[in-house]
Design a protein around this motif. Structure first.
Motif, short mmCIF file in Angstrom:
data_model
loop_
_atom_site.label_atom_id
_atom_site.label_comp_id
_atom_site.label_asym_id
_atom_site.label_seq_id
_atom_site.Cartn_x
_atom_site.Cartn_y
_atom_site.Cartn_z
N ASP A 1 0.83 -1.20 0.00
CA ASP A 1 0.00 0.00 0.00
C ASP A 1 0.87 1.26 0.00
N ARG A 2 1.99 1.19 0.71
CA ARG A 2 2.91 2.35 0.72
C ARG A 2 3.50 2.59 -0.66
N ASP A 3 3.85 1.52 -1.37
CA ASP A 3 4.36 1.66 -2.72
C ASP A 3 3.34 2.34 -3.63
N LEU A 4 2.08 1.90 -3.52
CA LEU A 4 1.02 2.50 -4.33
C LEU A 4 0.85 3.99 -4.02
N ALA A 5 0.93 4.33 -2.74
CA ALA A 5 0.80 5.73 -2.35
C ALA A 5 1.92 6.57 -2.95
N ASP A 6 3.15 6.02 -2.94
CA ASP A 6 4.28 6.75 -3.51
C ASP A 6 4.11 6.93 -5.02
N LEU A 7 3.64 5.90 -5.69
CA LEU A 7 3.42 5.99 -7.13
C LEU A 7 2.30 7.00 -7.45
N GLU A 8 1.24 6.97 -6.66
CA GLU A 8 0.14 7.91 -6.89
C GLU A 8 0.59 9.35 -6.65
N ASP A 9 1.41 9.57 -5.62
CA ASP A 9 1.93 10.92 -5.36
C ASP A 9 2.78 11.40 -6.53
N ALA A 10 3.61 10.50 -7.05
CA ALA A 10 4.48 10.88 -8.17
C ALA A 10 3.66 11.20 -9.42
N LEU A 11 2.62 10.40 -9.67
CA LEU A 11 1.76 10.64 -10.83
C LEU A 11 1.03 11.97 -10.67
N ALA A 12 0.55 12.26 -9.47
CA ALA A 12 -0.12 13.53 -9.22
C ALA A 12 0.83 14.70 -9.47
N ALA A 13 2.09 14.53 -9.08
CA ALA A 13 3.08 15.58 -9.31
C ALA A 13 3.34 15.77 -10.80
N MET A 14 3.30 14.66 -11.57
CA MET A 14 3.48 14.77 -13.01
C MET A 14 2.34 15.57 -13.63
N ARG A 15 1.13 15.28 -13.21
CA ARG A 15 -0.02 16.01 -13.76
C ARG A 15 0.04 17.49 -13.37
N ALA A 16 0.45 17.75 -12.14
CA ALA A 16 0.54 19.13 -11.67
C ALA A 16 1.63 19.90 -12.40
N ALA A 17 2.64 19.17 -12.92
CA ALA A 17 3.77 19.83 -13.59
C ALA A 17 3.44 20.22 -15.03
N ALA A 18 2.31 19.78 -15.55
CA ALA A 18 1.95 20.09 -16.93
C ALA A 18 1.92 21.60 -17.15
N GLY A 19 2.66 22.04 -18.15
CA GLY A 19 2.69 23.46 -18.47
C GLY A 19 3.65 24.27 -17.63
N ARG A 20 4.31 23.62 -16.67
CA ARG A 20 5.27 24.33 -15.83
C ARG A 20 6.68 24.09 -16.35
N ALA A 21 7.67 24.53 -15.58
CA ALA A 21 9.06 24.40 -15.99
C ALA A 21 9.45 22.94 -16.19
N ALA A 22 10.35 22.70 -17.14
CA ALA A 22 10.77 21.33 -17.44
C ALA A 22 11.30 20.63 -16.21
N VAL A 23 11.98 21.36 -15.33
CA VAL A 23 12.58 20.72 -14.16
C VAL A 23 11.52 20.08 -13.27
N ASP A 24 10.31 20.66 -13.22
CA ASP A 24 9.25 20.09 -12.40
C ASP A 24 8.80 18.74 -12.95
N HIS A 25 8.68 18.66 -14.28
CA HIS A 25 8.30 17.39 -14.91
C HIS A 25 9.39 16.35 -14.70
N VAL A 26 10.64 16.77 -14.83
CA VAL A 26 11.78 15.85 -14.65
C VAL A 26 11.76 15.24 -13.26
N GLU A 27 11.58 16.07 -12.25
CA GLU A 27 11.60 15.57 -10.87
C GLU A 27 10.45 14.60 -10.63
N ALA A 28 9.27 14.92 -11.15
CA ALA A 28 8.11 14.04 -10.96
C ALA A 28 8.30 12.73 -11.71
#
Length: 236
Positions: free
Chosen positions: A122-149
């Motif tokens: 369950d912890r693994d899934l939570a980490d993956l979901e957080d990372a995916l949410a960060a990817m979606r939030a990075a859309a249209g922002r600086a490239a570095v934000d997408h890279v980190e996510a």
């Protein structure tokens, strides 16, 4: 010389020589004269010798009795060392590295996704979901934000495989993935979050074959993005 001064001199010699070696300014089997290097960089002999020890640990230089220090053959270089990767990309894009990294990812990461589907917590899934949410939030922002996510997602997936050797591999190639992502996302607008979501869905439902297939599609898309980015860079 103060401790900070010695450290700075040492780092300067390591970086300068490392860059010269990996970019071909110093060629394999070329001798490295300690006294000449001391004069060139205006540093102590100790700083030069410490720098050469660091480069030897990265496989870039070797030493033999009566001969001294020399540039090591390329096959001995630690090509996945973070500094070596950074030096290779210091002033140019190493397209050979990008191609080889794509081949490694296509070999390793689909298998990782399959293992993650079978072993995730369950912890693994939570980490993956957080990372995916960060990817979606990075859309249209600086490239570095997408890279980190993006890196966070792939690192979380490697952890979810619960294979210590795979986890060590993640540490080794992270610098390479970071450089690759900066190159691609600096030139392209890549809508990859949905492809990552497909991997996550298969992992969540513990569908190993589907996770492997989804990751293969994602990596193949990544390779295509790199090929397009190379064309974009080449057209400038």
């Amino acid at each position: 010389m103060t401790e900070i001064g010695r450290s700075g001199a040492h780092d300067r010699v390591v970086s300068s020589l490392g860059t010269a070696i990996v970019n071909g300014e110093l060629v394999p089997d070329e001798d490295l004269d300690v006294v000449a290097l001391q004069e060139r960089f205006s540093v102590s002999r100790t700083a030069v010798r410490e720098a050469l020890r660091v480069l030897a640990a990265k496989g870039l230089v070797g030493a033999r009795p009566r001969r001294g220090t020399f540039v090591a053959p390329r096959e001995q270089w630690a090509l996945l060392d973070a500094d070596v990767l950074r030096w290779r990309f210091a002033d140019r894009v190493d397209e050979t590295f990008l191609d080889e990294l794509g081949e490694v990812r296509l070999t390793v990461e689909p298998a990782v996704a399959r293992m993650a589907a079978l072993r995730r917590t369950d912890r693994d899934l939570a980490d993956l979901e957080d990372a995916l949410a960060a990817m979606r939030a990075a859309a249209g922002r600086a490239a570095v934000d997408h890279v980190e996510a993006d890196l966070a997602f792939h690192h979380a997936l490697l952890r979810a495989a619960h294979n210590e050797l795979m986890a060590q591999m993640a540490t080794a190639i992270e610098a390479g993935l970071r450089l690759r992502d900066q190159f691609v996302h600096a030139t392209l607008t890549s809508e990859s979050a949905d492809k990552h979501a497909e991997v996550l869905l298969a992992v969540r439902k513990q569908r190993a074959k589907a996770a492997e297939a989804a990751m293969r599609v994602l990596i193949e898309r990544s390779i295509a993005d790199v090929d397009l980015a190379k064309k974009v860079h080449g057209s400038r």
